[in-house]
Design a protein around this motif. Structure first.
Motif, PDB file in Angstrom:
ATOM      1  N   GLN A  49       6.996   7.779 -13.078  1.00 11.97           N
ATOM      2  CA  GLN A  49       6.263   6.510 -13.025  1.00 11.97           C
ATOM      3  C   GLN A  49       6.710   5.597 -14.168  1.00 11.97           C
ATOM      4  N   LYS A  50       6.878   6.177 -15.365  1.00 11.67           N
ATOM      5  CA  LYS A  50       7.306   5.382 -16.517  1.00 11.67           C
ATOM      6  C   LYS A  50       8.717   4.835 -16.312  1.00 11.67           C
ATOM      7  N   LYS A  51       9.612   5.649 -15.737  1.00 10.85           N
ATOM      8  CA  LYS A  51      10.962   5.167 -15.437  1.00 10.85           C
ATOM      9  C   LYS A  51      10.909   4.002 -14.450  1.00 10.85           C
ATOM     10  N   LEU A  52      10.107   4.161 -13.416  1.00 15.27           N
ATOM     11  CA  LEU A  52       9.979   3.109 -12.414  1.00 15.27           C
ATOM     12  C   LEU A  52       9.439   1.821 -13.035  1.00 15.27           C
ATOM     13  N   GLN A  53       8.464   1.956 -13.938  1.00 13.37           N
ATOM     14  CA  GLN A  53       7.933   0.774 -14.623  1.00 13.37           C
ATOM     15  C   GLN A  53       9.035   0.092 -15.433  1.00 13.37           C
ATOM     16  N   GLY A  54       9.876   0.891 -16.075  1.00 14.00           N
ATOM     17  CA  GLY A  54      11.005   0.339 -16.830  1.00 14.00           C
ATOM     18  C   GLY A  54      11.974  -0.403 -15.926  1.00 14.00           C
ATOM     19  N   TYR A  55      12.281   0.181 -14.767  1.00 17.38           N
ATOM     20  CA  TYR A  55      13.164  -0.479 -13.801  1.00 17.38           C
ATOM     21  C   TYR A  55      12.566  -1.809 -13.344  1.00 17.38           C
ATOM     22  N   LEU A  56      11.280  -1.802 -13.055  1.00 22.04           N
ATOM     23  CA  LEU A  56      10.615  -3.029 -12.602  1.00 22.04           C
ATOM     24  C   LEU A  56      10.667  -4.114 -13.672  1.00 22.04           C
ATOM     25  N   GLU A  57      10.435  -3.736 -14.927  1.00 23.04           N
ATOM     26  CA  GLU A  57      10.502  -4.710 -16.018  1.00 23.04           C
ATOM     27  C   GLU A  57      11.918  -5.269 -16.145  1.00 23.04           C
ATOM     28  N   ALA A  58      12.925  -4.403 -16.014  1.00 21.97           N
ATOM     29  CA  ALA A  58      14.315  -4.853 -16.101  1.00 21.97           C
ATOM     30  C   ALA A  58      14.644  -5.801 -14.950  1.00 21.97           C
ATOM     31  N   LEU A  59      14.185  -5.478 -13.746  1.00 20.74           N
ATOM     32  CA  LEU A  59      14.413  -6.356 -12.589  1.00 20.74           C
ATOM     33  C   LEU A  59      13.717  -7.698 -12.767  1.00 20.74           C
ATOM     34  N   GLY A  70       0.819  -1.212   0.000  1.00 19.39           N
ATOM     35  CA  GLY A  70       0.000   0.000   0.000  1.00 19.39           C
ATOM     36  C   GLY A  70       0.848   1.255   0.000  1.00 19.39           C
ATOM     37  N   ILE A  71       1.914   1.245   0.804  1.00 17.48           N
ATOM     38  CA  ILE A  71       2.826   2.394   0.862  1.00 17.48           C
ATOM     39  C   ILE A  71       3.541   2.564  -0.475  1.00 17.48           C
ATOM     40  N   LEU A  72       3.928   1.452  -1.084  1.00 17.77           N
ATOM     41  CA  LEU A  72       4.573   1.501  -2.392  1.00 17.77           C
ATOM     42  C   LEU A  72       3.643   2.122  -3.434  1.00 17.77           C
ATOM     43  N   ILE A  73       2.394   1.729  -3.421  1.00 16.17           N
ATOM     44  CA  ILE A  73       1.421   2.266  -4.380  1.00 16.17           C
ATOM     45  C   ILE A  73       1.197   3.757  -4.142  1.00 16.17           C
ATOM     46  N   GLU A  74       1.059   4.153  -2.882  1.00 18.80           N
ATOM     47  CA  GLU A  74       0.884   5.575  -2.554  1.00 18.80           C
ATOM     48  C   GLU A  74       2.072   6.389  -3.072  1.00 18.80           C
ATOM     49  N   THR A  75       3.277   5.878  -2.861  1.00 21.79           N
ATOM     50  CA  THR A  75       4.484   6.575  -3.314  1.00 21.79           C
ATOM     51  C   THR A  75       4.506   6.670  -4.829  1.00 21.79           C
ATOM     52  N   TYR A  76       4.186   5.564  -5.494  1.00 24.85           N
ATOM     53  CA  TYR A  76       4.132   5.547  -6.964  1.00 24.85           C
ATOM     54  C   TYR A  76       3.150   6.593  -7.483  1.00 24.85           C
ATOM     55  N   GLN A  77       1.973   6.645  -6.873  1.00 22.05           N
ATOM     56  CA  GLN A  77       0.952   7.586  -7.327  1.00 22.05           C
ATOM     57  C   GLN A  77       1.349   9.041  -7.099  1.00 22.05           C
ATOM     58  N   SER A  78       2.241   9.286  -6.161  1.00 21.26           N
ATOM     59  CA  SER A  78       2.665  10.658  -5.899  1.00 21.26           C
ATOM     60  C   SER A  78       3.721  11.143  -6.899  1.00 21.26           C
ATOM     61  N   LEU A  79       4.283  10.218  -7.684  1.00 20.42           N
ATOM     62  CA  LEU A  79       5.309  10.578  -8.660  1.00 20.42           C
ATOM     63  C   LEU A  79       4.697  11.205  -9.908  1.00 20.42           C
TER      64      LEU A  79
END
Length: 120
Positions: A102-112, A88-97
């Motif tokens: 957000q797109k960069k973070l999605q790219g990092y997640l896909e790479a991981l 929940g905290i992760l989602i809240e943080t993501y939504q505040s970006l």
């Protein structure tokens, strides 16, 4: 059409659970539970998860009267997540970006995820 409270009282009867026991297990005041029956009202939304857990049914069943079963059912596309949980905290943080972040973070997640697959 059955209401949420109608389904709750049916489930209580099926399980042989008294309103008093239900109140104790959910932390909901007995007077509130009585009001659902007398005034034909429904529980507040933040109580649906605990009610579902105590009665052993999904929130989806409690809200709709239908269970997600079999091959003909649609896949559940929703999650119920506590805001206080790590996710929940992760989602809240993501939504505040901002969108770009957000797109960069999605790219990092896909790479991981790809890296994780290659290490398995």
């Amino acid at each position: 059409m059955k209401t949420i409270s109608d389904r709750i009282f049916e489930l209580l009867k099926e399980r042989g659970m008294s309103q008093k026991e239900f109140a104790q297990r959910t932390g909901i005041a007995e007077s509130s539970i009585s009001d659902w029956k007398k005034k034909k009202t429904n529980p507040v939304s933040d109580k649906i998860l605990i009610i579902s857990e105590v009665l052993g049914v999904s929130p989806y069943y409690l809200l709709s009267g239908a269970e997600h079963r079999g091959e003909r059912s649609r896949e559940n596309m929703l999650y119920v997540i506590s805001k206080d949980s790590e996710l929940g905290i992760l989602i809240e943080t993501y939504q505040s970006l901002e969108t770009g972040m957000q797109k960069k973070l999605q790219g990092y997640l896909e790479a991981l995820a790809d890296l994780n697959k290659s290490e398995e």
